[in-house]
Design an enzyme around this catalytic site. Structure first.
Site, short mmCIF file in Angstrom:
data_model
loop_
_atom_site.label_atom_id
_atom_site.label_comp_id
_atom_site.label_asym_id
_atom_site.label_seq_id
_atom_site.Cartn_x
_atom_site.Cartn_y
_atom_site.Cartn_z
N THR A 125 104.99 35.91 -9.97
CA THR A 125 103.58 35.62 -10.26
C THR A 125 103.15 36.25 -11.58
OG1 THR A 125 101.31 36.07 -9.49
CG2 THR A 125 102.99 37.64 -8.86
N ASP A 126 102.10 35.69 -12.18
CA ASP A 126 101.55 36.30 -13.39
C ASP A 126 100.78 37.59 -13.09
OD1 ASP A 126 99.31 35.20 -12.19
OD2 ASP A 126 98.65 34.06 -13.93
N GLU A 127 100.51 37.85 -11.81
CA GLU A 127 99.73 39.04 -11.47
C GLU A 127 100.49 40.34 -11.73
OE1 GLU A 127 97.27 38.95 -7.96
OE2 GLU A 127 97.55 36.79 -7.76
N TYR A 148 99.90 43.79 -3.56
CA TYR A 148 100.66 42.55 -3.67
C TYR A 148 101.39 42.47 -5.00
CZ TYR A 148 101.50 37.75 -5.11
OH TYR A 148 102.06 36.61 -5.64
N LYS A 192 105.49 42.53 -5.95
CA LYS A 192 106.19 41.47 -6.67
C LYS A 192 106.81 42.01 -7.97
CE LYS A 192 106.57 37.67 -5.96
NZ LYS A 192 107.68 36.95 -5.26
#
Length: 359
Positions: A133-135, A166, A170
């Site tokens: 993810t870009d997060e 989260y 990741k």
């Protein structure tokens, strides 16, 4: 090719499987634990194919992983299994640590042992594709703070600075994948995507949550002032991109996948209200249901993807615009009430999560 897809009953995973079965000659082994967000109804259109196989397995169960690898002999892995909802990670981070970090570690170890036992030809073509993810990058300057902020984008070399349990989990899994590449030579590729939306999206996420709340006449909750910016990617475009990466991507590379659609959350919600008013008109305006609620802890202000690398190297770019993708999404939820009614009849209700107060 035979591709093992973890988390294939989830939102993005099921889109990838539908794409592969409907558009290629490849076979798919869907490995999914079937947690609350895993739904085999997402795969009804392809489940009768003789190229589709399902294994209900937890990626933390090494013994079962080893059995699946021995039995199915995959040519590539697409690792999508993950706990993914930020609000849930605030309420209960332990499941995110277990699945996203420990589960990825166990999958890497089983894949490494399997890969090392392949003959040289199959060894050369094997791929472990980790979907992230870009997060993991944290957040970017907001235009309210800096008039030039929109020029700042996440690239494949952006330093990691995750904000939530989260995104931290990741980020950890990304680091593990890179370490297994550098230490053991496992042929890995990583992709980091922007916010996905589209059919079969579990209704705890913003877009389906807003659609279903609106259809039920419930308040449409927006965190803070709704000025948080996200880049929105239609899930079927993402599925196509992921297939391009696993079949044509370069080993050891990272590819950012974005939709080129930066929108404030308030813009997204108002767009949904407008589309609903067009497709399911009612006397009371949907937009009047908008309600601003207390922001969640550690909420990133802005994400934005530079997807020029995957376009340049793999000739991929999204087909759907923000407007066309959103309209398709709303229409899908209007046409598939049985699907989401079954979801809402389960353990999940249209309620807010992640309200834990900051200390």
């Amino acid at each position: 090719m035979k591709i093992l897809i973890t988390g294939g009953a989830g939102f993005i995973g099921s889109a990838v499987i539908r794409y592969i079965i409907q558009n290629t000659d490849d076979s798919v082994i869907n490995l999914d634990k079937l947690t609350y967000a895993g739904n085999l109804e997402n795969l009804i259109k392809v489940s009768d194919s003789n190229r589709y196989f399902f294994e209900q397995v937890d990626i933390c169960n090494r013994t079962e992983l080893e059995r699946v690898f021995r039995q199915h002999q995959p040519d590539s892995i697409m690792h999508l299994a993950a706990e993914s909802h930020v609000d849930r990670s605030i309420d209960g981070p332990s499941a995110f640590i277990e699945t996203n970090i420990i589960g990825t570690y166990k999958l890497l170890e089983v894949a490494r042992a399997y890969w090392q036992g392949l003959d040289e030809m199959r060894k050369q073509t094997f791929r472990f594709h980790h979907i992230s993810t870009d997060e993991v990058y944290g957040d970017l300057p907001h235009p309210n703070e800096n008039g030039q902020a929109l020029k700042h984008l996440f690239t494949e070399s952006t330093a990691y600075e995750p904000s939530s349990p989260y995104s931290a989990s990741k980020a950890s899994s990304d680091h593990l994948v890179r370490a297994w590449r550098k230490t053991y030579g496992l042929p890995t590729i990583i992709t980091n995507c922007s916010n996905n939306y589209g059919p079969y999206h579990f209704p705890e996420k913003l877009i389906p949550h807003i659609i279903l709340n609106a259809l039920h006449g419930k308040p449409l909750p927006i965190y803070g002032t709704g000025d948080q910016i996200r880049d929105w990617l239609y899930v079927e475009d993402h599925a196509h991109a992921l297939y391009q990466v696993v079949t044509k991507g370069r080993i050891g590379e990272t590819y950012n996948i974005g939709g080129h659609n930066e929108k404030q959350n308030i813009q997204v919600v108002k767009t949904l209200c407008t589309i609903l008013q067009e497709l399911r008109p009612q006397e009371a305006r949907y937009e009047d249901l908008i309600t601003f609620v207390k922001d969640r802890p550690g909420h990133d202000r802005r994400y934005a993807i530079d997807a020029s690398k995957i376009e340049r190297e793999l000739h991929w770019k999204p087909k759907e615009s923000f407007e066309s993708g959103m309209k398709k999404t709303v229409q899908w939820y209007l046409d598939n009430t049985i699907w989401w009614q079954r979801v809402l009849n389960g353990d999940y209700q249209l309620t807010r999560l992640g309200e834990t107060n900051q200390e």
